[in-house]
Scaffold this active site. Structure first.
Site, mmCIF file in Angstrom:
data_model
loop_
_atom_site.group_PDB
_atom_site.id
_atom_site.type_symbol
_atom_site.label_atom_id
_atom_site.label_comp_id
_atom_site.label_asym_id
_atom_site.label_seq_id
_atom_site.Cartn_x
_atom_site.Cartn_y
_atom_site.Cartn_z
ATOM 1 N N TYR A 167 14.222 31.969 5.914
ATOM 2 C CA TYR A 167 13.253 32.837 6.802
ATOM 3 C C TYR A 167 12.963 32.754 7.843
ATOM 4 C CZ TYR A 167 10.918 31.547 1.705
ATOM 5 O OH TYR A 167 11.179 31.639 0.014
ATOM 6 N N ARG A 217 -11.160 -0.902 14.335
ATOM 7 C CA ARG A 217 -11.653 -0.323 12.918
ATOM 8 C C ARG A 217 -12.137 -0.837 11.635
ATOM 9 N NH1 ARG A 217 -5.304 0.345 10.818
ATOM 10 N NH2 ARG A 217 -5.467 -0.937 9.913
ATOM 11 N N LYS A 270 0.942 -1.039 -0.072
ATOM 12 C CA LYS A 270 0.002 0.072 0.092
ATOM 13 C C LYS A 270 0.504 1.052 -0.026
ATOM 14 C CE LYS A 270 -0.432 -0.173 5.492
ATOM 15 N NZ LYS A 270 -1.093 -0.464 6.089
ATOM 16 N N MET A 298 10.336 25.401 1.221
ATOM 17 C CA MET A 298 9.557 24.869 0.487
ATOM 18 C C MET A 298 10.715 23.905 0.045
ATOM 19 S SD MET A 298 6.453 24.743 -1.924
ATOM 20 C CE MET A 298 5.598 26.340 -0.996
HETATM 21 C C1 LIG Z 1 -0.037 -1.762 6.445
HETATM 22 C C2 LIG Z 1 -0.891 -3.222 7.140
HETATM 23 C C3 LIG Z 1 0.083 -4.770 7.384
HETATM 24 C C4 LIG Z 1 1.389 -4.689 7.106
HETATM 25 O O1 LIG Z 1 1.871 -3.770 8.651
HETATM 26 P P1 LIG Z 1 3.511 -3.419 8.280
HETATM 27 O O2 LIG Z 1 3.909 -3.424 10.120
HETATM 28 O O3 LIG Z 1 4.048 -2.331 7.385
HETATM 29 O O4 LIG Z 1 3.741 -5.012 8.442
HETATM 30 C C5 LIG Z 1 -0.422 -5.793 8.098
HETATM 31 N N1 LIG Z 1 -1.819 -5.591 8.167
HETATM 32 C C6 LIG Z 1 -3.285 -4.799 7.675
HETATM 33 C C7 LIG Z 1 -4.461 -4.909 8.187
HETATM 34 C C8 LIG Z 1 -2.419 -3.799 7.225
HETATM 35 O O5 LIG Z 1 -3.209 -2.523 7.159
#
Ligand SMILES: *Cc1c(COP(=O)(O)O)cnc(C)c1O
Length: 397
Positions: free
Chosen positions: A280, A151, A53, A327
């Site tokens: 700045y 969640r 992701k 920036m």
């Molecule tokens: C992001 C995520 C992971 C991976 O977590 P890490 O700590 O980066 O290994 C695993 N399961 C779910 C549901 C996640 O959202």
């Protein structure tokens, strides 16, 4: 070392334009090594899923996905439909799980592209079941159970009702059952163990109903490292293969080290006088004659907004940041480095000779966690793939 000539340019860059002198280097050799070490560390009957992701936490989703599959990962996971489609359109045929919950509008796409949604409510299941029935093809889903994260997931203590209901969906294939840890990477494992117990209760309940999910999974990187009793059939690894640990206290696998280095160059050197200010807000006043180096990277690239805080590596030495960065520019005090020249390499995050600016150090500077540091480097910084293990150009196919 300058910008590697053998580097593979990736990401949102114009292909023929010269590269800007600030970039993110992704070491493919180290990535492969990390995956191999993790694969060897893991019990052989536990499968590996690679979590890619957010562009694999800024490293390049496709690159990490391909490497993971080469080394034996059985599946991939992302959080958004467009992330999944990017992988499919790039030729990835392995199973792709999408974390979270899908808006109804995305469900037809999940069927069309063989994407596995996590399901945690009956209405989504019902709609997906109807779509799958229309295709006359069963569609795989993973059932998500909330064991304490609050969640996504069906609450573990309402399992009686939902399990009975879920059995109605004859066009859905229950390919997996999962849950997610709220705290797996701290020394205190009591809540993680409670979640494990709740997860087991749900699996037992499914079993007594004659439902056996082929793939049961609970562990992220922290759980994989520290909770072997929670491995089940598969572990979901995001940060660990990138060579970064979820916390300071979890178990280490020797040889696993960071894949990402953030680099820039000194583009201008200013010789300033006592009393002159830098940047700045005039946050730095020179106490004496100073040599100031300017790097073309700033908070627009994901570097935190700092004021006389933090260091970078030049000639393998820690060099202090002075003034408030902008920036697109950050200034350092080169007075202690008389040999530094315009065009010299700067390491913002990562190793240079024997010095390291770790992801954890960046996280402290930013007031956040290692995860956000990795994700925080914006795509405005080109991603360059290198392989220090072979010094060879990696094929982009
Ligand atoms: C992001 C995520 C992971 C991976 O977590 P890490 O700590 O980066 O290994 C695993 N399961 C779910 C549901 C996640 O959202």
């Amino acid at each position: 070392m300058g910008q590697p000539a053998s580097a593979q340019r990736v990401g949102a860059q114009l292909t023929s334009a010269p590269l800007r002198p600030a970039w993110v280097e992704v070491d493919l050799g180290q990535l492969r090594k990390n995956f191999r070490l993790i694969h060897a560390d893991k019990p052989s009957d536990v499968a590996m899923l690679s979590v890619v992701k957010d562009n694999a936490y800024g490293h390049g989703a496709l690159t990490v996905a391909r490497c993971a599959i080469d080394v034996g990962a059985k599946a991939l996971a992302v959080s958004n439909l467009d992330e999944a489609l990017h992988l499919r359109h790039s030729g990835i045929v392995e199973p792709i799980l999408i974390f979270g919950t899908r808006p109804f509008a995305e469900l037809p796409c999940c069927l069309e592209y063989s994407l596995i949604p996590c399901v945690d409510d009956l209405e989504t299941a019902e709609r997906l079941n109807a779509l799958a029935a229309g295709n006359r093809r069963r569609h795989p889903v993973h059932l998500e159970i909330d064991t304490g994260m609050s969640r996504y997931g069906i609450r573990w203590d309402t399992r009686q009702q939902w399990m009975a209901a879920f059995q109605r969906f004859e066009w859905l294939e229950l390919a997996g059952v999962m849950s997610h840890f709220a705290m797996s990477d701290e020394l205190d494992k009591h809540f993680a163990l409670l979640q494990l117990d709740r997860f087991r209760q749900c699996l037992d309940r499914l079993n007594t109903m004659g439902i056996r999910a082929p793939v049961r999974h609970l562990c992220n990187s922290g759980g994989f490292l520290d909770l072997p009793e929670a491995h089940f059939d598969l572990v979901r690894l995001g940060i660990l293969p990138l060579g970064v640990y979820p916390s300071k206290v979890c178990r280490r696998i020797p040889g696993v080290s960071p894949v990402m280095t953030v680099k820039s160059k000194i583009m201008r050197i200013q010789n300033i006088q006592k009393g002159d200010s830098v940047g700045y807000g005039m946050r730095y006043r020179a106490p004496s004659k100073r040599r100031i180096g300017v790097m073309p990277i700033g908070y627009g690239d994901g570097f935190p907004r700092v004021r006389n805080q933090g260091e970078v590596l030049i000639h393998g030495q820690r060099t202090p940041i002075v003034g408030a960065n902008a920036m697109d520019a950050t200034m350092v005090d080169l007075t202690g480095l008389p040999d530094a020249r315009e065009g010299d390499d700067v390491v913002i995050q990562g190793r240079q000779k024997d010095e390291v600016i770790s992801v954890d150090e960046m996280a402290a500077l930013k007031g956040t966690v290692s995860y956000e540091v990795l994700c925080g480097w914006r795509l405005r910084l080109p991603r360059i793939e290198v392989d220090h293990s072979t010094q060879a150009v990696e094929s982009s196919s």
